[in-house]
Motif scaffolding. Sequence first.
Motif, PDB file in Angstrom:
ATOM      1  N   ARG A   1       4.626  -3.060   7.224  1.00 22.76           N
ATOM      2  CA  ARG A   1       4.435  -1.667   6.784  1.00 22.76           C
ATOM      3  C   ARG A   1       4.728  -1.513   5.290  1.00 22.76           C
ATOM      4  N   GLU A   2       5.715  -2.270   4.777  1.00 22.25           N
ATOM      5  CA  GLU A   2       6.053  -2.177   3.345  1.00 22.25           C
ATOM      6  C   GLU A   2       4.836  -2.531   2.506  1.00 22.25           C
ATOM      7  N   LYS A   3       4.087  -3.540   2.969  1.00 20.67           N
ATOM      8  CA  LYS A   3       2.893  -3.936   2.210  1.00 20.67           C
ATOM      9  C   LYS A   3       1.811  -2.857   2.309  1.00 20.67           C
ATOM     10  N   LEU A   4       1.673  -2.276   3.498  1.00 19.40           N
ATOM     11  CA  LEU A   4       0.668  -1.210   3.654  1.00 19.40           C
ATOM     12  C   LEU A   4       1.038  -0.007   2.783  1.00 19.40           C
ATOM     13  N   GLU A   5       2.339   0.216   2.636  1.00 19.27           N
ATOM     14  CA  GLU A   5       2.775   1.316   1.759  1.00 19.27           C
ATOM     15  C   GLU A   5       2.425   1.037   0.312  1.00 19.27           C
ATOM     16  N   VAL A   6       2.674  -0.191  -0.131  1.00 18.48           N
ATOM     17  CA  VAL A   6       2.348  -0.543  -1.522  1.00 18.48           C
ATOM     18  C   VAL A   6       0.840  -0.396  -1.753  1.00 18.48           C
ATOM     19  N   ILE A   7       0.058  -0.906  -0.790  1.00 17.25           N
ATOM     20  CA  ILE A   7      -1.409  -0.871  -0.928  1.00 17.25           C
ATOM     21  C   ILE A   7      -1.909   0.572  -1.041  1.00 17.25           C
ATOM     22  N   THR A   8      -1.400   1.446  -0.179  1.00 21.37           N
ATOM     23  CA  THR A   8      -1.908   2.827  -0.195  1.00 21.37           C
ATOM     24  C   THR A   8      -1.404   3.591  -1.429  1.00 21.37           C
ATOM     25  N   ARG A   9      -0.196   3.255  -1.875  1.00 21.02           N
ATOM     26  CA  ARG A   9       0.273   3.896  -3.117  1.00 21.02           C
ATOM     27  C   ARG A   9      -0.585   3.463  -4.297  1.00 21.02           C
ATOM     28  N   CYS A  10      -0.974   2.183  -4.300  1.00 21.49           N
ATOM     29  CA  CYS A  10      -1.889   1.715  -5.353  1.00 21.49           C
ATOM     30  C   CYS A  10      -3.222   2.461  -5.217  1.00 21.49           C
ATOM     31  N   GLY A  11      -3.633   2.729  -3.978  1.00 25.00           N
ATOM     32  CA  GLY A  11      -4.884   3.468  -3.761  1.00 25.00           C
ATOM     33  C   GLY A  11      -4.864   4.834  -4.419  1.00 25.00           C
ATOM     34  N   ILE A  12      -3.819   5.589  -4.151  1.00 19.06           N
ATOM     35  CA  ILE A  12      -3.793   6.958  -4.697  1.00 19.06           C
ATOM     36  C   ILE A  12      -3.417   6.994  -6.175  1.00 19.06           C
ATOM     37  N   ALA A  13      -3.117   5.818  -6.745  1.00 19.22           N
ATOM     38  CA  ALA A  13      -2.902   5.753  -8.195  1.00 19.22           C
ATOM     39  C   ALA A  13      -4.238   5.662  -8.935  1.00 19.22           C
TER      40      ALA A  13
ATOM     41  N   ASP B   1      -2.129   0.871  12.320  1.00 22.66           N
ATOM     42  CA  ASP B   1      -1.753  -0.520  12.608  1.00 22.66           C
ATOM     43  C   ASP B   1      -1.340  -0.672  14.067  1.00 22.66           C
ATOM     44  N   SER B   2      -1.783   0.283  14.885  1.00 23.51           N
ATOM     45  CA  SER B   2      -1.487   0.222  16.322  1.00 23.51           C
ATOM     46  C   SER B   2      -2.586  -0.582  17.011  1.00 23.51           C
ATOM     47  N   LYS B   3      -2.182  -1.685  17.639  1.00 18.20           N
ATOM     48  CA  LYS B   3      -3.162  -2.527  18.346  1.00 18.20           C
ATOM     49  C   LYS B   3      -3.805  -1.722  19.473  1.00 18.20           C
ATOM     50  N   GLU B   4      -2.990  -0.889  20.097  1.00 15.92           N
ATOM     51  CA  GLU B   4      -3.470  -0.076  21.216  1.00 15.92           C
ATOM     52  C   GLU B   4      -4.601   0.863  20.751  1.00 15.92           C
ATOM     53  N   TRP B   5      -4.393   1.531  19.596  1.00 16.03           N
ATOM     54  CA  TRP B   5      -5.413   2.446  19.043  1.00 16.03           C
ATOM     55  C   TRP B   5      -6.684   1.655  18.715  1.00 16.03           C
ATOM     56  N   ILE B   6      -6.487   0.535  18.020  1.00 18.47           N
ATOM     57  CA  ILE B   6      -7.647  -0.265  17.583  1.00 18.47           C
ATOM     58  C   ILE B   6      -8.424  -0.782  18.798  1.00 18.47           C
ATOM     59  N   ASP B   7      -7.704  -1.236  19.812  1.00 21.14           N
ATOM     60  CA  ASP B   7      -8.377  -1.786  21.000  1.00 21.14           C
ATOM     61  C   ASP B   7      -9.120  -0.697  21.778  1.00 21.14           C
TER      62      ASP B   7
ATOM     63  N   GLY C   1      12.195   0.977  -8.197  1.00 20.93           N
ATOM     64  CA  GLY C   1      12.566   0.345  -6.934  1.00 20.93           C
ATOM     65  C   GLY C   1      12.131   1.180  -5.756  1.00 20.93           C
ATOM     66  N   GLU C   2      12.231   2.508  -5.884  1.00 21.83           N
ATOM     67  CA  GLU C   2      11.819   3.402  -4.800  1.00 21.83           C
ATOM     68  C   GLU C   2      10.311   3.371  -4.616  1.00 21.83           C
ATOM     69  N   GLN C   3       9.592   3.298  -5.754  1.00 17.82           N
ATOM     70  CA  GLN C   3       8.142   3.350  -5.694  1.00 17.82           C
ATOM     71  C   GLN C   3       7.555   2.081  -5.082  1.00 17.82           C
ATOM     72  N   LEU C   4       8.007   0.920  -5.568  1.00 19.62           N
ATOM     73  CA  LEU C   4       7.422  -0.332  -5.123  1.00 19.62           C
ATOM     74  C   LEU C   4       8.532  -1.241  -4.621  1.00 19.62           C
ATOM     75  N   LYS C   5       8.632  -1.343  -3.289  1.00 16.59           N
ATOM     76  CA  LYS C   5       9.705  -2.159  -2.744  1.00 16.59           C
ATOM     77  C   LYS C   5       9.311  -3.628  -2.667  1.00 16.59           C
ATOM     78  N   GLU C   6       8.072  -3.932  -3.095  1.00 20.52           N
ATOM     79  CA  GLU C   6       7.611  -5.314  -3.044  1.00 20.52           C
ATOM     80  C   GLU C   6       8.073  -6.099  -4.260  1.00 20.52           C
ATOM     81  N   PRO C   7       8.269  -7.407  -4.114  1.00 23.87           N
ATOM     82  CA  PRO C   7       8.574  -8.198  -5.296  1.00 23.87           C
ATOM     83  C   PRO C   7       7.385  -8.171  -6.256  1.00 23.87           C
ATOM     84  N   THR C   8       7.643  -8.247  -7.542  1.00 26.46           N
ATOM     85  CA  THR C   8       6.523  -8.250  -8.478  1.00 26.46           C
ATOM     86  C   THR C   8       5.788  -9.572  -8.350  1.00 26.46           C
ATOM     87  N   THR C   9       4.482  -9.545  -8.542  1.00 25.74           N
ATOM     88  CA  THR C   9       3.682 -10.764  -8.402  1.00 25.74           C
ATOM     89  C   THR C   9       3.184 -11.177  -9.775  1.00 25.74           C
TER      90      THR C   9
END
Length: 213
Positions: free
Chosen positions: A55-67, A83-89, A23-31
């Motif tokens: 952000r929860e989804k970005l966390e899951v994605i990056t954790r999958c990345g480093i796996a 994910d800052s619009k200001e930075w991107i702009d 639960g701590e590792q992946l807070k997303e529902p299983t797909t």
Amino acid sequence: MKNILIATLACIAAIFGVLYFTGEQLKEPTTTAGAIETIMARRSIRQYTEQSVEREKLEVITRCGIAAPNAMNKQDWAVRVVDSKEWIDRCTKAYVETIKGTPTGDYLLTPDFRNMFRNAPAVIFVAALPSDYAGVNCGLMGENMMLAACELGLGTCCLGMPIPFLNSEQGAEFRESLDLPEGYVLQYALAVGYPAEQPEAKPRDESKIRFVE
Ligand SMILES: Cc1cc2nc3c(=O)[nH]c(=O)nc-3n(C[C@H](O)[C@H](O)[C@H](O)COP(=O)(O)O)c2cc1C
């Protein structure tokens, strides 16, 4: 009898421990999609809605990345999520100055251009310490992230185009703000967002695969 009781309690504790840890590792529902289905469904997405990515989804994605597998498990890579619009702009504004009037500018600066990351609301930068395996390690990480995003209903596009700008003098402010470890080199940017297009699969040349008898 006492031993059986202790063993039973230990088993219950272990099961709760695993459930808590997962639960701590992946807070997303299983797909439900299988790996092969997700691999075949993934497309590079170059049009995104303006909806921000949780952000929860970005966390899951990056954790999958480093796996991802990586040579000798050195993990000499770095992942930075913006994910800052200001930075991107701001980054886009500086980039546009460098491509105006060039073939890249003619290609990218279409009427629907909003930002240099294919209009995505979030970008994941991947950097690595240069080594024989850096490209393989980061490539494997990237595919993990793209497949995870796909399964979470998000689109992605691996982008090489912004990297020369970020490595240039004009991009220094943005490169430095990523706070990469000394000597790390940017490999690619990964645009992430909710897809606003459903492109057809690009053809693949199956003659590239050959069984050797
Ligand atoms: C290392 C790398 C760099 C890429 N750079 C860009 C880019 O700068 N801009 C872009 O629109 N797509 C870029 N792509 C996406 C490819 O064009 C895309 O993966 C390819 O056309 C196959 O399409 P598909 O991903 O939908 O299967 C890049 C892909 C990789 C792996």
